[in-house]
Design an enzyme around this catalytic site. Structure first.
Site, mmCIF file in Angstrom:
data_model
loop_
_atom_site.group_PDB
_atom_site.id
_atom_site.type_symbol
_atom_site.label_atom_id
_atom_site.label_comp_id
_atom_site.label_asym_id
_atom_site.label_seq_id
_atom_site.Cartn_x
_atom_site.Cartn_y
_atom_site.Cartn_z
ATOM 1 N N GLY A 257 -7.060 -13.214 2.897
ATOM 2 C CA GLY A 257 -8.263 -13.954 2.492
ATOM 3 C C GLY A 257 -8.949 -13.332 1.296
ATOM 4 O O GLY A 257 -9.237 -14.010 0.292
ATOM 5 N N SER B 167 -6.623 -6.507 9.732
ATOM 6 C CA SER B 167 -8.037 -6.604 9.360
ATOM 7 C C SER B 167 -8.962 -6.904 10.536
ATOM 8 O O SER B 167 -10.149 -7.173 10.328
ATOM 9 C CB SER B 167 -8.203 -7.673 8.276
ATOM 10 O OG SER B 167 -7.738 -8.919 8.758
ATOM 11 N N ASP C 148 2.342 -7.803 -0.850
ATOM 12 C CA ASP C 148 1.957 -8.118 0.533
ATOM 13 C C ASP C 148 3.235 -8.086 1.381
ATOM 14 O O ASP C 148 4.342 -8.245 0.860
ATOM 15 C CB ASP C 148 1.291 -9.504 0.619
ATOM 16 C CG ASP C 148 0.415 -9.645 1.871
ATOM 17 O OD1 ASP C 148 -0.835 -9.668 1.721
ATOM 18 O OD2 ASP C 148 0.961 -9.732 2.994
ATOM 19 N N ASN D 58 -17.467 -2.195 7.382
ATOM 20 C CA ASN D 58 -18.686 -1.881 8.148
ATOM 21 C C ASN D 58 -18.331 -1.408 9.563
ATOM 22 O O ASN D 58 -19.140 -0.744 10.204
ATOM 23 C CB ASN D 58 -19.601 -3.096 8.177
ATOM 24 C CG ASN D 58 -19.077 -4.252 9.018
ATOM 25 O OD1 ASN D 58 -19.346 -4.331 10.216
ATOM 26 N ND2 ASN D 58 -18.316 -5.162 8.409
ATOM 27 N N HIS D 59 -17.110 -1.724 10.028
ATOM 28 C CA HIS D 59 -16.746 -1.330 11.395
ATOM 29 C C HIS D 59 -16.431 0.172 11.515
ATOM 30 O O HIS D 59 -16.250 0.661 12.624
ATOM 31 C CB HIS D 59 -15.620 -2.221 11.910
ATOM 32 C CG HIS D 59 -16.080 -3.653 11.958
ATOM 33 N ND1 HIS D 59 -16.993 -4.094 12.885
ATOM 34 C CD2 HIS D 59 -15.828 -4.707 11.142
ATOM 35 C CE1 HIS D 59 -17.267 -5.376 12.656
ATOM 36 N NE2 HIS D 59 -16.577 -5.767 11.595
ATOM 37 N N TYR E 10 -9.541 -0.403 14.876
ATOM 38 C CA TYR E 10 -9.592 -0.905 13.492
ATOM 39 C C TYR E 10 -10.619 -0.104 12.678
ATOM 40 O O TYR E 10 -10.305 0.417 11.593
ATOM 41 C CB TYR E 10 -9.922 -2.401 13.516
ATOM 42 C CG TYR E 10 -10.338 -2.962 12.187
ATOM 43 C CD1 TYR E 10 -9.455 -3.014 11.119
ATOM 44 C CD2 TYR E 10 -11.643 -3.443 11.993
ATOM 45 C CE1 TYR E 10 -9.857 -3.526 9.891
ATOM 46 C CE2 TYR E 10 -12.038 -3.968 10.780
ATOM 47 C CZ TYR E 10 -11.151 -3.995 9.719
ATOM 48 O OH TYR E 10 -11.549 -4.492 8.511
ATOM 49 N N ASP F 181 6.522 -4.132 2.938
ATOM 50 C CA ASP F 181 5.630 -3.540 3.924
ATOM 51 C C ASP F 181 5.157 -2.179 3.412
ATOM 52 O O ASP F 181 5.883 -1.496 2.667
ATOM 53 C CB ASP F 181 6.394 -3.369 5.246
ATOM 54 C CG ASP F 181 5.457 -3.093 6.400
ATOM 55 O OD1 ASP F 181 5.158 -4.046 7.138
ATOM 56 O OD2 ASP F 181 5.008 -1.927 6.539
ATOM 57 N N SER G 27 -19.043 -8.752 5.169
ATOM 58 C CA SER G 27 -18.240 -9.954 5.443
ATOM 59 C C SER G 27 -18.071 -10.684 4.125
ATOM 60 O O SER G 27 -19.043 -11.229 3.599
ATOM 61 C CB SER G 27 -18.966 -10.885 6.416
ATOM 62 O OG SER G 27 -19.265 -10.235 7.616
ATOM 63 N N LYS H 118 -10.394 2.798 9.427
ATOM 64 C CA LYS H 118 -11.138 2.812 8.159
ATOM 65 C C LYS H 118 -11.781 4.187 7.946
ATOM 66 O O LYS H 118 -11.869 4.672 6.816
ATOM 67 C CB LYS H 118 -12.175 1.691 8.133
ATOM 68 C CG LYS H 118 -11.567 0.292 8.197
ATOM 69 C CD LYS H 118 -10.600 0.021 7.047
ATOM 70 C CE LYS H 118 -10.079 -1.400 7.050
ATOM 71 N NZ LYS H 118 -9.135 -1.664 5.945
HETATM 72 P P1 NAI Z 1 -6.405 -10.509 5.833
HETATM 73 O O1 NAI Z 1 -5.967 -10.197 7.219
HETATM 74 O O2 NAI Z 1 -6.710 -11.906 5.470
HETATM 75 O O3 NAI Z 1 -5.339 -9.947 4.794
HETATM 76 C C1 NAI Z 1 -4.684 -8.708 4.961
HETATM 77 C C2 NAI Z 1 -3.333 -8.811 4.292
HETATM 78 O O4 NAI Z 1 -2.669 -7.556 4.452
HETATM 79 C C3 NAI Z 1 -2.419 -9.871 4.902
HETATM 80 O O5 NAI Z 1 -1.990 -10.781 3.911
HETATM 81 C C4 NAI Z 1 -1.283 -9.096 5.505
HETATM 82 O O6 NAI Z 1 -0.017 -9.749 5.405
HETATM 83 C C5 NAI Z 1 -1.313 -7.807 4.689
HETATM 84 N N1 NAI Z 1 -0.733 -6.701 5.440
HETATM 85 C C6 NAI Z 1 -1.033 -6.321 6.713
HETATM 86 N N2 NAI Z 1 -0.257 -5.297 7.086
HETATM 87 C C7 NAI Z 1 0.543 -5.024 6.024
HETATM 88 C C8 NAI Z 1 1.562 -4.069 5.811
HETATM 89 N N3 NAI Z 1 1.926 -3.184 6.762
HETATM 90 N N4 NAI Z 1 2.190 -4.055 4.620
HETATM 91 C C9 NAI Z 1 1.833 -4.942 3.642
HETATM 92 N N5 NAI Z 1 0.899 -5.876 3.799
HETATM 93 C C10 NAI Z 1 0.245 -5.916 4.975
HETATM 94 O O7 NAI Z 1 -7.676 -9.571 5.577
HETATM 95 P P2 NAI Z 1 -8.831 -9.765 4.493
HETATM 96 O O8 NAI Z 1 -9.979 -10.427 5.111
HETATM 97 O O9 NAI Z 1 -8.246 -10.308 3.258
HETATM 98 O O10 NAI Z 1 -9.254 -8.249 4.255
HETATM 99 C C11 NAI Z 1 -8.656 -7.469 3.244
HETATM 100 C C12 NAI Z 1 -9.041 -6.010 3.443
HETATM 101 O O11 NAI Z 1 -10.456 -5.879 3.416
HETATM 102 C C13 NAI Z 1 -8.577 -5.426 4.777
HETATM 103 O O12 NAI Z 1 -8.252 -4.067 4.579
HETATM 104 C C14 NAI Z 1 -9.813 -5.527 5.657
HETATM 105 O O13 NAI Z 1 -9.803 -4.552 6.679
HETATM 106 C C15 NAI Z 1 -10.908 -5.289 4.632
HETATM 107 N N6 NAI Z 1 -12.171 -5.901 5.010
HETATM 108 C C16 NAI Z 1 -12.323 -7.266 4.884
HETATM 109 C C17 NAI Z 1 -13.527 -7.848 5.213
HETATM 110 C C18 NAI Z 1 -13.759 -9.317 4.989
HETATM 111 O O14 NAI Z 1 -14.885 -9.751 5.183
HETATM 112 N N7 NAI Z 1 -12.779 -10.091 4.566
HETATM 113 C C19 NAI Z 1 -14.639 -7.051 5.750
HETATM 114 C C20 NAI Z 1 -14.355 -5.644 5.839
HETATM 115 C C21 NAI Z 1 -13.173 -5.095 5.466
HETATM 116 C C1 15L Z 2 -14.085 -6.879 8.943
HETATM 117 O O1 15L Z 2 -13.813 -5.708 8.775
HETATM 118 C C2 15L Z 2 -13.030 -7.905 9.111
HETATM 119 O O2 15L Z 2 -11.856 -7.578 8.402
HETATM 120 C C3 15L Z 2 -13.496 -9.288 8.695
HETATM 121 O O3 15L Z 2 -12.549 -10.241 9.146
HETATM 122 C C4 15L Z 2 -14.887 -9.622 9.228
HETATM 123 O O4 15L Z 2 -14.812 -9.844 10.576
HETATM 124 C C5 15L Z 2 -15.865 -8.531 8.889
HETATM 125 O O5 15L Z 2 -15.377 -7.224 9.150
HETATM 126 C C6 15L Z 2 -17.229 -8.656 9.595
HETATM 127 O O6 15L Z 2 -17.747 -7.647 10.071
HETATM 128 O O7 15L Z 2 -17.781 -9.749 9.608
#
Ligand code: NAI
Ligand code: 15L
Length: 274
Positions: free
Chosen positions: A15, A73, A35, A110-111, A143, A49, A172, A147
């Site tokens: 995302g 995530s 990815d 934030n977690h 999770y 990976d 978020s 972090k």
């Molecule tokens: P998401 O789950 O939509 O995307 C994560 C991507 O990482 C996926 O496309 C997945 O295929 C890839 N991935 C997972 N494991 C992998 C691996 N072993 N090797 C290669 N690729 C891998 O998550 P999102 O929302 O895009 O978040 C991105 C980053 O930001 C994450 O690290 C998440 O923890 C962090 N984050 C996101 C927040 C949000 O509001 N979207 C809030 C806080 C942190």
């Molecule tokens: C995160 O760390 C998650 O990756 C995201 O999906 C949201 O849930 C966000 O925190 C949140 O706290 O809203």
């Protein structure tokens, strides 16, 4: 850091990766995508990976910086978090060290501090009421714990190897806030790109931890360290407040889901889907 221009974006199919693919090129960045799954509309993306050491070395070779988003995530089993978020982030930093990349921007969360009670005052909070970036870590899940590990790994690679990192504890980051809690922690996609760009380009960051959100009226944490990187947030979630509050009500101090920064992650963490 002098005029870096190519960034490896891990987690490019996710995302946030999708949002950054749309928005970062306007700041002059050329993106190299990676990815574990194919990236829609980007056949040139590296499908690998984080466990694949050779693929990671090749992926980071020649880039100016890495924006490390790839992760599980949400909450999952410890074994899955260990493999993707803990070992995966270690493998990435090893590749960065071996290939001489100088800057990483790490998507923390934030977690990492999710069990911290949310500040009690009425918004907008005075600067002294905001949660500082050096508040003790209180991860709310495996999770969140991963972090914390990532932030400490970043510190180690700065102290021992001179790899610079900005760890962004993202609130978020979605196109719109979805809950009343998110009114406090939301980072608009535009502000997300502004903060990532600042984190990729600020001078002399060593290892810096910042919170990542917009300039929300209902803000809970201190954006000072992010602003010190040159980040100037442009958005405020308050324009979504009336509709969300009408639908969900205000946060309730008696509801355990509403007591801490991490929201329902502290009681009912959403689980990674596979
Ligand atoms: P998401 O789950 O939509 O995307 C994560 C991507 O990482 C996926 O496309 C997945 O295929 C890839 N991935 C997972 N494991 C992998 C691996 N072993 N090797 C290669 N690729 C891998 O998550 P999102 O929302 O895009 O978040 C991105 C980053 O930001 C994450 O690290 C998440 O923890 C962090 N984050 C996101 C927040 C949000 O509001 N979207 C809030 C806080 C942190
Ligand atoms: C995160 O760390 C998650 O990756 C995201 O999906 C949201 O849930 C966000 O925190 C949140 O706290 O809203």
């Amino acid at each position: 850091m002098t005029a870096p221009r190519t960034v490896l974006l891990t987690g490019a199919a996710g995302g946030l990766g999708t949002l950054m693919r749309e928005l970062l090129p306007a700041y002059g960045w050329t993106l190299r995508l990676l990815d574990a799954r194919p990236v829609e509309g980007a056949p040139e993306a590296i499908v690998a990976d984080l466990a694949d050491r050779e693929a990671l070395r090749e992926a980071v070779r020649g880039v100016d910086a890495v924006l490390h988003l790839a992760a599980i995530s949400l909450e999952s089993s410890f074994e899955r978090i260990l493999r993707a978020n803990i070992e995966g982030t270690f493998r990435l930093y090893e590749a960065v060290r071996e290939e001489g990349v100088r800057r990483v921007v790490f998507a923390s969360s934030n977690h990492a501090v999710g069990y911290t009670p949310r500040p009690p005052g009425e918004p907008p909070l005075a600067p002294g009421e905001l949660i500082p970036v050096d508040t003790p870590r209180r991860p709310d899940t495996f999770y969140g714990l991963s972090k914390c590990f990532g932030e400490d790994l970043a510190q180690l690679y700065w102290d021992r190897h001179g790899v610079e990192t900005v760890s962004i504890r993202i609130g978020s980051c979605f196109r719109e806030p979805r809950t009343v809690r998110m009114l406090s922690v939301w980072m608009s996609p535009g502000d997300g790109a502004r903060l990532c760009h600042a984190a990729l380009t600020a001078e002399g960051v060593g290892h810096t931890v910042v919170y990542g959100s917009s300039a929300n009226t209902r803000l809970w944490w201190d954006l000072g360290p992010a602003r010190a990187l040159g980040y100037e947030p442009q958005d405020d979630s308050e324009r979504f407040a009336a509709a969300l509050v009408a639908e969900q009500g205000e946060l309730d101090p008696d509801n355990p889901d509403h007591r801490c920064l991490g929201g329902h992650f502290v009681t009912r963490p959403p689980i990674w889907p596979h």
